[in-house]
Every structure is written in structure tokens, then in C-alpha cells.
Design a protein around this motif. Sequence first.
Motif, mmCIF file in Angstrom:
data_model
loop_
_atom_site.group_PDB
_atom_site.id
_atom_site.type_symbol
_atom_site.label_atom_id
_atom_site.label_comp_id
_atom_site.label_asym_id
_atom_site.label_seq_id
_atom_site.Cartn_x
_atom_site.Cartn_y
_atom_site.Cartn_z
ATOM 1 N N GLN A 4 13.179 -7.193 -3.140
ATOM 2 C CA GLN A 4 14.135 -6.825 -2.102
ATOM 3 C C GLN A 4 13.468 -6.977 -0.748
ATOM 4 N N TYR A 5 14.286 -7.066 0.305
ATOM 5 C CA TYR A 5 13.720 -7.184 1.651
ATOM 6 C C TYR A 5 14.600 -6.506 2.692
ATOM 7 N N ILE A 6 13.997 -6.305 3.852
ATOM 8 C CA ILE A 6 14.698 -5.845 5.044
ATOM 9 C C ILE A 6 14.123 -6.658 6.199
ATOM 10 N N ASP A 7 14.977 -7.090 7.115
ATOM 11 C CA ASP A 7 14.575 -8.041 8.151
ATOM 12 C C ASP A 7 15.025 -7.546 9.525
ATOM 13 N N CYS A 8 14.067 -7.209 10.377
ATOM 14 C CA CYS A 8 14.393 -6.707 11.726
ATOM 15 C C CYS A 8 15.146 -7.742 12.568
ATOM 16 N N ARG A 9 14.969 -9.015 12.263
ATOM 17 C CA ARG A 9 15.646 -10.057 13.046
ATOM 18 C C ARG A 9 17.154 -9.954 12.953
ATOM 19 N N GLU A 10 17.654 -9.272 11.934
ATOM 20 C CA GLU A 10 19.099 -9.123 11.751
ATOM 21 C C GLU A 10 19.697 -8.027 12.627
ATOM 22 N N TYR A 11 18.842 -7.258 13.285
ATOM 23 C CA TYR A 11 19.301 -6.123 14.075
ATOM 24 C C TYR A 11 18.768 -6.248 15.496
ATOM 25 N N PRO A 12 19.611 -6.683 16.422
ATOM 26 C CA PRO A 12 19.159 -6.918 17.801
ATOM 27 C C PRO A 12 18.517 -5.678 18.419
ATOM 28 N N SER A 13 17.445 -5.923 19.167
ATOM 29 C CA SER A 13 16.781 -4.844 19.883
ATOM 30 C C SER A 13 16.176 -5.425 21.149
ATOM 31 N N THR A 14 15.772 -4.566 22.045
ATOM 32 C CA THR A 14 15.182 -5.023 23.297
ATOM 33 C C THR A 14 13.833 -5.688 23.067
ATOM 34 N N MET A 15 13.170 -5.382 21.963
ATOM 35 C CA MET A 15 11.852 -5.958 21.705
ATOM 36 C C MET A 15 11.908 -7.242 20.888
ATOM 37 N N ASN A 16 13.099 -7.638 20.421
ATOM 38 C CA ASN A 16 13.238 -8.860 19.619
ATOM 39 C C ASN A 16 12.232 -8.911 18.474
ATOM 40 N N CYS A 17 12.190 -7.861 17.703
ATOM 41 C CA CYS A 17 11.252 -7.740 16.590
ATOM 42 C C CYS A 17 11.510 -8.843 15.566
ATOM 43 N N SER A 18 10.439 -9.468 15.105
ATOM 44 C CA SER A 18 10.570 -10.554 14.138
ATOM 45 C C SER A 18 9.966 -10.201 12.777
ATOM 46 N N VAL A 19 9.758 -8.921 12.518
ATOM 47 C CA VAL A 19 9.150 -8.480 11.260
ATOM 48 C C VAL A 19 10.183 -8.472 10.139
ATOM 49 N N ALA A 20 9.763 -8.993 8.995
ATOM 50 C CA ALA A 20 10.550 -8.913 7.764
ATOM 51 C C ALA A 20 9.617 -8.375 6.685
ATOM 52 N N LEU A 21 10.098 -7.422 5.916
ATOM 53 C CA LEU A 21 9.294 -6.791 4.871
ATOM 54 C C LEU A 21 9.958 -7.022 3.521
ATOM 55 N N SER A 22 9.146 -7.232 2.484
ATOM 56 C CA SER A 22 9.696 -7.365 1.135
ATOM 57 C C SER A 22 8.751 -6.701 0.140
ATOM 58 N N ALA A 23 9.316 -6.283 -0.983
ATOM 59 C CA ALA A 23 8.526 -5.623 -2.027
ATOM 60 C C ALA A 23 9.274 -5.718 -3.353
ATOM 61 N N ASP A 24 8.555 -5.433 -4.427
ATOM 62 C CA ASP A 24 9.149 -5.474 -5.762
ATOM 63 C C ASP A 24 9.827 -4.164 -6.156
ATOM 64 N N SER A 25 9.586 -3.092 -5.385
ATOM 65 C CA SER A 25 10.242 -1.822 -5.710
ATOM 66 C C SER A 25 10.884 -1.233 -4.459
ATOM 67 N N ASP A 26 11.990 -0.543 -4.683
ATOM 68 C CA ASP A 26 12.676 0.115 -3.565
ATOM 69 C C ASP A 26 11.764 1.132 -2.886
ATOM 70 N N LYS A 27 11.010 1.873 -3.677
ATOM 71 C CA LYS A 27 10.140 2.914 -3.126
ATOM 72 C C LYS A 27 9.092 2.313 -2.193
ATOM 73 N N GLU A 28 8.454 1.239 -2.631
ATOM 74 C CA GLU A 28 7.423 0.593 -1.823
ATOM 75 C C GLU A 28 8.014 0.001 -0.544
ATOM 76 N N LEU A 29 9.171 -0.640 -0.656
ATOM 77 C CA LEU A 29 9.813 -1.219 0.515
ATOM 78 C C LEU A 29 10.247 -0.131 1.487
ATOM 79 N N LEU A 30 10.779 0.959 0.969
ATOM 80 C CA LEU A 30 11.218 2.043 1.841
ATOM 81 C C LEU A 30 10.042 2.626 2.621
ATOM 82 N N GLU A 31 8.921 2.851 1.953
ATOM 83 C CA GLU A 31 7.754 3.403 2.648
ATOM 84 C C GLU A 31 7.271 2.466 3.760
#
Length: 72
Positions: A4-31
Motif C-alpha cells: 500500500q502507499y500514500i503520496d503527498c503529491r496528491e494533496y496540494p500544499s504550500t511546500m509542494n511535498c514530493s514524498v511518497a511512502l509505501s509498505a507491506d503492512s498498514d501498521k508500518e505505513l501508518l507509522e
Amino acid sequence: MSRQYIDCREYPSTMNCSVALSADSDKELLEAAVQHAVAIHGHTDSPDLRKQLASLFKPGTPPLKQTQAKAT
């Protein structure tokens, strides 16, 4: 469990964050997502933040390039 992943690029912000995170478990990704949101975006770790972040998880891995929606 699939990756699973979550991608900051999908959510506009003033800092234009380009970080995307992925992991094999929901718990690890959430942390990782909570740590990023607190350290970089200045959010406060809370149950509401964790619930909101978890609701934004998507299956798979983040794309190399984020596509922008065209204005009509």
C-alpha cells in the motif's frame, strides 16, 4: 497483505511535498505516514490524524510521476 502507499503529491500544499511512502503492512505505513506528517507538515499525532491518513492509503506502489488534473 498487499503493498500500500500514500503520496503527498496528491494533496496540494504550500511546500509542494514530493514524498511518497509505501509498505507491506498498514501498521508500518501508518507509522511512517504519521512520522512524516508530524515532522515535516507540523501536524499533531492524534487518533483523528491516524484515521485520516489510513483512509488515504491506496493499493500498490506510487507512480513515478504524479499526473495533474487538467482545469476545464
